[in-house]
Design a protein around this motif. Structure first.
Motif, mmCIF file in Angstrom:
data_model
loop_
_atom_site.group_PDB
_atom_site.id
_atom_site.type_symbol
_atom_site.label_atom_id
_atom_site.label_comp_id
_atom_site.label_asym_id
_atom_site.label_seq_id
_atom_site.Cartn_x
_atom_site.Cartn_y
_atom_site.Cartn_z
ATOM 1 N N GLY A 59 0.804 -1.220 0.000
ATOM 2 C CA GLY A 59 0.000 0.000 0.000
ATOM 3 C C GLY A 59 0.836 1.269 0.000
ATOM 4 N N TYR A 60 2.163 1.125 0.068
ATOM 5 C CA TYR A 60 3.040 2.303 0.124
ATOM 6 C C TYR A 60 4.139 2.205 -0.922
ATOM 7 C CZ TYR A 60 0.522 3.754 4.145
ATOM 8 O OH TYR A 60 -0.508 4.177 4.950
ATOM 9 N N PRO A 61 4.602 3.369 -1.420
ATOM 10 C CA PRO A 61 5.658 3.329 -2.431
ATOM 11 C C PRO A 61 6.933 2.695 -1.888
ATOM 12 C CG PRO A 61 4.836 5.585 -2.081
ATOM 13 C CD PRO A 61 4.226 4.727 -1.025
ATOM 14 N N LYS A 62 7.658 1.985 -2.759
ATOM 15 C CA LYS A 62 8.964 1.439 -2.350
ATOM 16 C C LYS A 62 9.831 2.600 -1.862
ATOM 17 C CE LYS A 62 12.776 -1.207 -4.470
ATOM 18 N NZ LYS A 62 13.350 -1.707 -3.246
ATOM 19 N N GLY A 63 10.521 2.405 -0.776
ATOM 20 C CA GLY A 63 11.348 3.489 -0.222
ATOM 21 C C GLY A 63 10.738 4.133 1.003
ATOM 22 N N HIS A 64 9.403 4.020 1.160
ATOM 23 C CA HIS A 64 8.769 4.516 2.390
ATOM 24 C C HIS A 64 8.961 3.423 3.444
ATOM 25 C CE1 HIS A 64 7.247 7.779 0.121
ATOM 26 N NE2 HIS A 64 6.277 8.105 0.957
ATOM 27 N N PHE A 133 -1.650 9.593 6.669
ATOM 28 C CA PHE A 133 -1.678 8.219 6.146
ATOM 29 C C PHE A 133 -0.770 8.050 4.935
ATOM 30 C CE2 PHE A 133 -5.826 8.542 8.384
ATOM 31 C CZ PHE A 133 -5.601 7.537 9.321
ATOM 32 N N SER A 134 -0.057 9.103 4.548
ATOM 33 C CA SER A 134 0.886 8.914 3.432
ATOM 34 C C SER A 134 2.171 8.211 3.889
ATOM 35 C CB SER A 134 1.182 10.234 2.706
ATOM 36 O OG SER A 134 1.456 11.259 3.606
ATOM 37 N N PHE A 135 2.225 7.865 5.173
ATOM 38 C CA PHE A 135 3.394 7.127 5.698
ATOM 39 C C PHE A 135 2.903 5.801 6.303
ATOM 40 C CE2 PHE A 135 3.844 11.685 6.160
ATOM 41 C CZ PHE A 135 4.931 11.907 5.334
ATOM 42 N N PRO A 136 3.722 4.747 6.217
ATOM 43 C CA PRO A 136 3.249 3.425 6.657
ATOM 44 C C PRO A 136 3.289 3.238 8.178
ATOM 45 C CG PRO A 136 5.465 3.254 5.762
ATOM 46 C CD PRO A 136 5.066 4.679 5.598
ATOM 47 N N ALA A 137 2.596 4.134 8.902
ATOM 48 C CA ALA A 137 2.553 4.008 10.373
ATOM 49 C C ALA A 137 1.918 2.672 10.730
ATOM 50 C CB ALA A 137 1.748 5.149 10.972
ATOM 51 N N PRO A 138 2.594 1.862 11.540
ATOM 52 C CA PRO A 138 2.063 0.521 11.820
ATOM 53 C C PRO A 138 0.910 0.517 12.826
ATOM 54 C CG PRO A 138 4.462 0.586 12.035
ATOM 55 C CD PRO A 138 3.985 2.012 12.019
ATOM 56 N N LEU A 139 0.040 -0.485 12.678
ATOM 57 C CA LEU A 139 -0.796 -0.924 13.795
ATOM 58 C C LEU A 139 0.076 -1.970 14.475
ATOM 59 C CD1 LEU A 139 -3.577 -0.805 15.229
ATOM 60 C CD2 LEU A 139 -4.246 -2.772 13.843
ATOM 61 N N TRP A 140 0.637 -1.621 15.650
ATOM 62 C CA TRP A 140 1.695 -2.440 16.238
ATOM 63 C C TRP A 140 1.159 -3.697 16.915
ATOM 64 C CZ3 TRP A 140 6.494 -1.289 14.846
ATOM 65 C CH2 TRP A 140 6.830 0.034 14.550
ATOM 66 N N HIS A 141 0.092 -3.509 17.731
ATOM 67 C CA HIS A 141 -0.431 -4.650 18.506
ATOM 68 C C HIS A 141 -1.928 -4.808 18.227
ATOM 69 C CE1 HIS A 141 2.343 -2.099 21.085
ATOM 70 N NE2 HIS A 141 3.065 -3.198 21.009
ATOM 71 N N TYR A 170 6.989 10.676 23.540
ATOM 72 C CA TYR A 170 5.646 10.344 24.006
ATOM 73 C C TYR A 170 4.905 9.695 22.840
ATOM 74 C CZ TYR A 170 7.217 14.270 26.920
ATOM 75 O OH TYR A 170 7.968 15.118 27.699
ATOM 76 N N ARG A 171 4.064 8.731 23.141
ATOM 77 C CA ARG A 171 3.418 8.004 22.053
ATOM 78 C C ARG A 171 2.434 8.904 21.290
ATOM 79 N NH1 ARG A 171 -0.206 4.239 26.132
ATOM 80 N NH2 ARG A 171 -2.188 5.292 25.780
ATOM 81 N N VAL A 172 2.324 8.647 19.989
ATOM 82 C CA VAL A 172 1.517 9.522 19.112
ATOM 83 C C VAL A 172 0.619 8.649 18.231
ATOM 84 C CG1 VAL A 172 1.595 11.306 17.326
ATOM 85 C CG2 VAL A 172 3.432 11.182 19.044
ATOM 86 N N MET A 173 -0.688 8.765 18.447
ATOM 87 C CA MET A 173 -1.649 7.947 17.687
ATOM 88 C C MET A 173 -2.334 8.783 16.612
ATOM 89 S SD MET A 173 -4.966 5.838 19.145
ATOM 90 C CE MET A 173 -6.304 6.924 18.661
ATOM 91 N N ILE A 174 -2.477 8.224 15.431
ATOM 92 C CA ILE A 174 -3.180 8.947 14.362
ATOM 93 C C ILE A 174 -4.690 8.847 14.609
ATOM 94 C CG2 ILE A 174 -3.649 9.039 11.888
ATOM 95 C CD1 ILE A 174 -0.944 7.825 11.336
ATOM 96 N N HIS A 175 -5.364 10.027 14.677
ATOM 97 C CA HIS A 175 -6.835 10.034 14.744
ATOM 98 C C HIS A 175 -7.419 10.038 13.340
ATOM 99 C CE1 HIS A 175 -7.442 10.393 19.002
ATOM 100 N NE2 HIS A 175 -6.767 11.521 19.099
ATOM 101 N N ASP A 176 -6.917 10.929 12.495
ATOM 102 C CA ASP A 176 -7.361 11.008 11.095
ATOM 103 C C ASP A 176 -6.246 11.681 10.310
ATOM 104 O OD1 ASP A 176 -7.578 13.847 11.393
ATOM 105 O OD2 ASP A 176 -9.590 13.618 12.213
ATOM 106 N N ARG A 177 -6.494 12.092 9.068
ATOM 107 C CA ARG A 177 -5.371 12.502 8.215
ATOM 108 C C ARG A 177 -4.611 13.726 8.745
ATOM 109 N NH1 ARG A 177 -6.773 12.809 2.524
ATOM 110 N NH2 ARG A 177 -5.337 14.570 2.307
ATOM 111 N N ASN A 178 -5.236 14.537 9.605
ATOM 112 C CA ASN A 178 -4.496 15.689 10.126
ATOM 113 C C ASN A 178 -4.626 15.912 11.642
ATOM 114 O OD1 ASN A 178 -7.146 16.486 9.906
ATOM 115 N ND2 ASN A 178 -6.652 18.592 9.349
ATOM 116 N N HIS A 179 -4.950 14.848 12.368
ATOM 117 C CA HIS A 179 -4.988 14.965 13.837
ATOM 118 C C HIS A 179 -4.296 13.764 14.484
ATOM 119 C CE1 HIS A 179 -8.472 17.512 12.694
ATOM 120 N NE2 HIS A 179 -8.007 18.268 13.682
ATOM 121 N N VAL A 180 -3.537 14.056 15.536
ATOM 122 C CA VAL A 180 -2.937 12.969 16.319
ATOM 123 C C VAL A 180 -3.267 13.166 17.795
ATOM 124 C CG1 VAL A 180 -0.984 12.520 14.748
ATOM 125 C CG2 VAL A 180 -0.714 14.186 16.633
#
Ligand SMILES: Cc1cc2nc3c(=O)[nH]c(=O)nc-3n(C[C@H](O)[C@H](O)[C@H](O)COP(=O)(O)O)c2cc1C
Length: 484
Positions: A59-64, A133-141, A170-180
Motif C-alpha cells: 500500500g506504500y511506495p517502495k522506499g517509504h 496516512f501517506s506514511f506506513p505508520a504501523p498498527l503495532w499490537h 511520548y506516544r503519538v496515535m493517528i486520529h485522522d489525516r491531520n490529527h494525532v
C-alpha cells in the motif's frame, strides 16, 4: 549539505554504520497492519536481534520505510552513544559508568545551531494536502486503539514563560489525516509545558520528529533534568552541536536531517480518547482515556522517508535493553550525587520495564547505608516514576543477575524488618495495577527491600557455602575441558 562542525542527526549515516557492523537486516513486504509489529516483537526475543529496516510495505511506495529494534544490542547502543565499539554488554556498562554525569555537565556548552535549510524540507505538505496516512505508520499490537506513528519519536515543545525547549518521547496515535493524540503523562516535562499553556488559554505548539539518528529518541526517552534541552545533552555526547531548522508554522527547532516532522497546535479544550496501547511493562493498561489532540498543519519529509519505530510490549521489547542500560547508568550517578558512597552497581531490570524492579549493590560502610541507598534509588528524579520494588544487596551480589538477587532476598531478609513500604508515591495511569488502587490520582506504593546482610551482625553472619574465588579459578583452569 553536511556541516562538519555540527551534526544534523542523519539517520542514514547511522544506518550505513549499522550495516557495516553487520547489525542491520532488510525486510521486504511486511504489512503495516500487525505483521511488522509482530516481526519486530519476535525479533527482540532472539539472542542477537539485528535492527530491522522494512521496505516494500503493501500500500506504500517502495522506499517509504520503517526501522525497528535499533537500540537492542550492545554493539548498536555503543555506536549510537559514540563510545567506541563495545560488542559485549559488560563492556558497554563499564564504558558508560560516569558518562551521563559528564554529558550533563557539558550540555550547556552545546547550544543547537539553527541553519536555514536541510533535507527535512525536501517535501512539504500544508493545508488540505496534509495526510498522515501517506506514511506506513504501523498498527503495532492487536488491541491498540489506532495506528501509532510516534513511538521512537521526539516531541519538541516550548515553555510558556521561558526559552526552554523540551524534547520528549511520548506516544503519538493517528486520529485522522491531520490529527494525532499525544499521551504525555503528568509530571513529564512536555506535560508540564502543556498544562501551563492550557491554564493560560493558549494554543500549544508541537513539532514531532518521526525519525532521525537513534541517539535522538534514545536521549529524549530518558530523564534529562528539568529545564535542560535534550539537544544540548545530545550535543555533549556528539561533542558538537545539533544543527536544527525551524518549523515554518511554529518556529520550533528540529534536526535538519530529520526523516519526517509533523507540526501543529494542541488547542485548549481539544482532547479525545486515545489508546489503548500495548505498553513497555507488557500490558494494555487501564482504560482508554482522553489525551491532547494536535491538529497537524504541516508535514515535512525527506525523499524515501523512514519512520523510526520503537514498539513497546511485554519485555524484553524493542527498547527495554537500551532503557535498562541508560537508566542504570543514570541511577548510579543520581545515587552518587545524593551522597551515597560505595555504590558497586545498579541494574534497572528489563522485566520491570527498567522502572519497576531496580537493584543497587553496595559495600556497606555504616549502619543505615543500605536503607539510604534503596530509598534514594526508589525516589530520586530518574527513579521515582512507577518504581515499585527497589532492592539493595551487598557487593558480592551482581545486581543484574536475578538469580543472585532473589537468593539474597530469600536468605538475607527478615520480611518483618527488611521491607519498608512508602505509600502515595509517584505512580502512573499506565500502571497495570492502577485498576486496583484506592486513590483518586495516580499514586502507587513502593517496597524497599533491604537484602544486605544486617550491618549489626555483619561479622557473625553465616559464610556463603560456595567454593572461594581462588578455588574456583584454580579448578576452572585445571578442568577447563569439563567446565568450559
Ligand atoms: C519508545 C518510548 C515511548 C514512550 N512513550 C511515552 C508516552 O507515551 N508517554 C510518556 O509520558 N512517556 C513515554 N515514554 C517515556 C518518556 O519518553 C521519558 O519518561 C522521558 O524522560 C520523557 O521526557 P521528559 O523527561 O522531557 O518529559 C516513552 C519512552 C520511550 C523510549
Amino acid at each position: 549539505m553536511t556541516d562538519l562542525t555540527t551534526d544534523s542527526l542523519d539517520l542514514r549515516h547511522w544506518l550505513d554504520e549499522a550495516r557495516t557492523l553487520g547489525e542491520l537486516t532488510d525486510v521486504a513486504g511486511a504489512d503495516w497492519n500487525l505483521e511488522l509489529g509482530a516481526i519486530s516483537e519476535l525479533n527482540v526475543k532472539k539472542e542477537r536481534p539485528n535492527a530491522l529496516l522494512f521496505d516494500e510495505i503493501p500500500g506504500y511506495p517502495k522506499g517509504h520505510r520503517v526501522l525497528t529494534c535499533s537500540t537492542a544490542s550492545a554493539a548498536r547502543l555503543s555506536s549510537i552513544l559514540r563510545v567506541g565499539h563495545e560488542a559485549t554488554h559488560r563492556g558497554l556498562v563499564q564504558t558508560l559508568r560516569g558518562k551521563p554525569k559528564q554529558w550533563q555537565a557539558h550540555a550547556p556548552e552545546y547550544e543547537p545551531v539553527t541553519v536555514g535549510d536541510g533535507p527535512v524540507f525536501e517535501h512539504v505538505q500544508a493545508g488540505d494536502d496534509v495526510d498522515l496516512f501517506s506514511f506506513p505508520a504501523p498498527l503495532w499490537h492487536e488491541k491498540d486503539g489506532g495506528r501509532y506513528i510516534g513511538t521512537g519519536c521526539m516531541v519538541v515543545t516550548k515553555d510558556l514563560d521561558s526559552a526552554w525547549v523540551n524534547v520528549g518521547t511520548y506516544r503519538v496515535m493517528i486520529h485522522d489525516r491531520n490529527h494525532v493524540g499525544l499521551d504525555m503523562i503528568p509530571g513529564k516535562h512536555g506535560a508540564i509545558q502543556y498544562d501551563k499553556h492550557m491554564k493560560a488559554g493558549k494554543p500549544f505548539a508541537v513539532a514531532i520528529v518521526i525519525g532521525c539518528d537513534p541517539l535522538g529518541y534514545l536521549i529524549s526517552g530518558i530523564e534529562v533534568p528539568y529545564g535542560m534541552c535534550e539537544y544540548n545533552y545530545i550535543g555533549a555526547i556528539l561533542r558538537k552541536p545539533v544543527s536544527v531548522v525551524q518549523g515554518q508554522l511554529t518556529g520550533l527547532p528540529f534536526p535538519s536531517a530529520s526523516e519526517i516532522v509533523i507540526e501543529g497546535y494542541a488547542h485548549p479544550g481539544d482532547v479525545k480518547v486515545e489508546g489503548p496501547f500495548g505498553e513497555f511493562h507488557g500490558y494494555y493498561p487501564g482504560k482508554a482515556e482522553t489525551a491532547p489532540v494536535v491538529t497537524i498543519e504541516r508535514i515535512y519529509h525527506r525523499s524515501n522517508p523512514i519512520i523510526m519505530g520503537s514498539p513497546p510490549a511485554k519485555p524484553p521489547n524493542d527498547y527495554s535493553y537500551s532503557k535498562a542500560v541508560m537508566r542504570s547508568a543514570l541511577l548510579v550517578d543520581a545515587l552518587q550525587a545524593a551522597g551515597v558512597p560505595d555504590v558497586a552497581g545498579v541494574w534497572a531490570h528489563e522485566i520491570g520495564g527498567a522502572r519497576m524492579f531496580n537493584v543497587v549493590s553496595i559495600r556497606q560502610r555504616y549502619a543505615g547505608h543500605a536503607r539510604q541507598a534503596a530509598h534514594i534509588l526508589s525516589q530520586c528524579g530518574v527513579g521515582a516514576y512507577m518504581s515499585r520494588y527497589s532492592i539493595v544487596v551487598d557487593d558480592d551480589i551482581d545486581p543484574a543477575n536475578l538469580q543472585e538477587v532473589m537468593w539474597a532476598v530469600a536468605t538475607r531478609t527478615d520480611p518483618d524488618i527488611d521491607i519498608d513500604i512508602v505509600k502515595r508515591g509517584m505512580g502512573s495511569k499506565n500502571d497495570p495495577m492502577s485498576i486496583a488502587n484506592p486513590y483518586k490520582a495516580p499514586f502507587n506504593s513502593k517496597a524497599i527491600i533491604d537484602a544486605c546482610r544486617p550491618y549489626d551482625f555483619l561479622h557473625e553472619f553465616p559464610e556463603v557455602a560456595e567454593a572461594s574465588k581462588e578455588l574456583q579459578q584454580k579448578t576452572r583452569a585445571r578442568w577447563e575441558h569439563l567446565l568450559g
